[in-house]
Write a protein that holds these residues in place. Sequence first.
Motif, short mmCIF file in Angstrom:
data_model
loop_
_atom_site.label_atom_id
_atom_site.label_comp_id
_atom_site.label_asym_id
_atom_site.label_seq_id
_atom_site.Cartn_x
_atom_site.Cartn_y
_atom_site.Cartn_z
N CYS A 142 -12.06 3.11 3.14
CA CYS A 142 -12.13 3.00 1.68
C CYS A 142 -12.74 4.26 1.05
N ALA A 143 -13.68 4.90 1.77
CA ALA A 143 -14.33 6.10 1.24
C ALA A 143 -13.34 7.23 1.03
N LEU B 37 -5.63 -5.98 3.07
CA LEU B 37 -4.58 -4.97 3.11
C LEU B 37 -4.68 -4.07 4.35
N ALA B 38 -5.89 -3.77 4.76
CA ALA B 38 -6.10 -2.84 5.87
C ALA B 38 -6.41 -3.54 7.18
N ARG B 39 -6.26 -4.85 7.24
CA ARG B 39 -6.67 -5.61 8.42
C ARG B 39 -6.06 -5.08 9.71
N ASP B 40 -4.74 -4.90 9.75
CA ASP B 40 -4.09 -4.45 10.98
C ASP B 40 -4.58 -3.08 11.41
N LEU B 41 -4.90 -2.24 10.44
CA LEU B 41 -5.39 -0.89 10.74
C LEU B 41 -6.83 -0.94 11.24
N THR C 251 -8.38 -0.68 -5.28
CA THR C 251 -7.84 -0.88 -6.63
C THR C 251 -6.45 -1.50 -6.64
N THR C 252 -5.95 -1.88 -5.46
CA THR C 252 -4.67 -2.58 -5.39
C THR C 252 -4.93 -4.03 -5.75
N GLY C 253 -4.48 -4.42 -6.93
CA GLY C 253 -4.89 -5.70 -7.50
C GLY C 253 -4.40 -6.94 -6.80
N LEU D 240 0.81 -1.22 0.00
CA LEU D 240 0.00 0.00 0.00
C LEU D 240 0.84 1.26 0.00
N THR D 241 0.31 2.28 -0.67
CA THR D 241 0.83 3.63 -0.44
C THR D 241 0.12 4.18 0.79
#
Length: 261
Positions: A183-184, A200-204, A191-193, A123-124
Motif C-alpha cells: 500500500c505504501a 484486492l491484494a489477498r492473492d499477492l 482508493t479502489t472503492g 486493480l490497475t
Amino acid sequence: MSAYHLTLPQLLDGTGITLTGQGTLPTAELHLSPAACHHLAALARIPLPHLTHALVRLAPNDARHTAAAAHWKRLEAAQQPVRACTLCTRHRSHGTTDSAWVHRPPHRLVCPWHHQAAPDPRLTTIHTQGVPELATAHHAHQHLLRHSRAATAWTTARAITTRWYDHQQHLTHRWHTRLGRLCATNPHLTTTGSATAALLARDLVTYPETVALARTLATLPNRPQCTTNDAITLIAHRLNLDRLTPNANDPLRVFLTHTRR
C-alpha cells in the motif's frame, strides 16, 4: 483498432460481424461464431490457426451461429481477466500500447522482470519492487510446475492460505506487514472503492507462503513414513514459523489427516 480510432462495434460492423448485447472487459467476454473468427482473420491477413495461437481466447466459442456473429457473455469473478504487465505489453506491441487484459495462470501472477502484478480485475498495475520476496516466490513456483502433483498441491495450498488469511490465522502479522508495504508504494490500493486493499491484494500478499506450502505438499511422503505431526513440523519450517498449531478444524490439519493416504 485504437490506431484507427474505432470502437469495437464499429470494427465488428466493418468486418461484417453482427454484435448483440452489451458488455465491457473485464466483467464480460466477447464470444465469436466460427464465421466471425474467419472474418477477423481475413481482416488481419493472418491465417486463423496462427491468429488463435497468438490470441487463444479468439478460438471460436459460439457454435450456435452459422453466420458471422458475436455476443457478450458475463464472466464470474474467478473467470475475469486481469491487467497485463504494462512494460511487457509495450514491448510486445512494439510501443503501440501499454494496456492489455490477460487470463493469467497462477504461476504468472508476478512479472519478475518489471516487478508488476495485478491480482484482481478491479486493480490497475501494482508495483512490487518493495516486496522482493514476491519475485523469489515466482521463481520457486516455476520449480513447482515440474512436479507431477503441482496442480493439486497448488489448489490445496491456495485454499488453505486463503482461509488462514480471511480468518487471520498463523501468518497474520507477516501478511499485514506485507500488505502495508504494498500500500505504501501503491496508494491506489486504498482508493479502489469497490473493495478493501486487504481483499484486492489477498492473492499477492499470500503468494510466497502459498508457493512454499504447495511445494511442501507436493513432495510430502505418504503415511506411515510421514505422520500428520511430522508434516506440520516440516511445513512450519518451510513457512519460517517457530511453531504451527492448527486445530482440528484447520484446513491444513483436515487435509493432512483425511486426504493424504
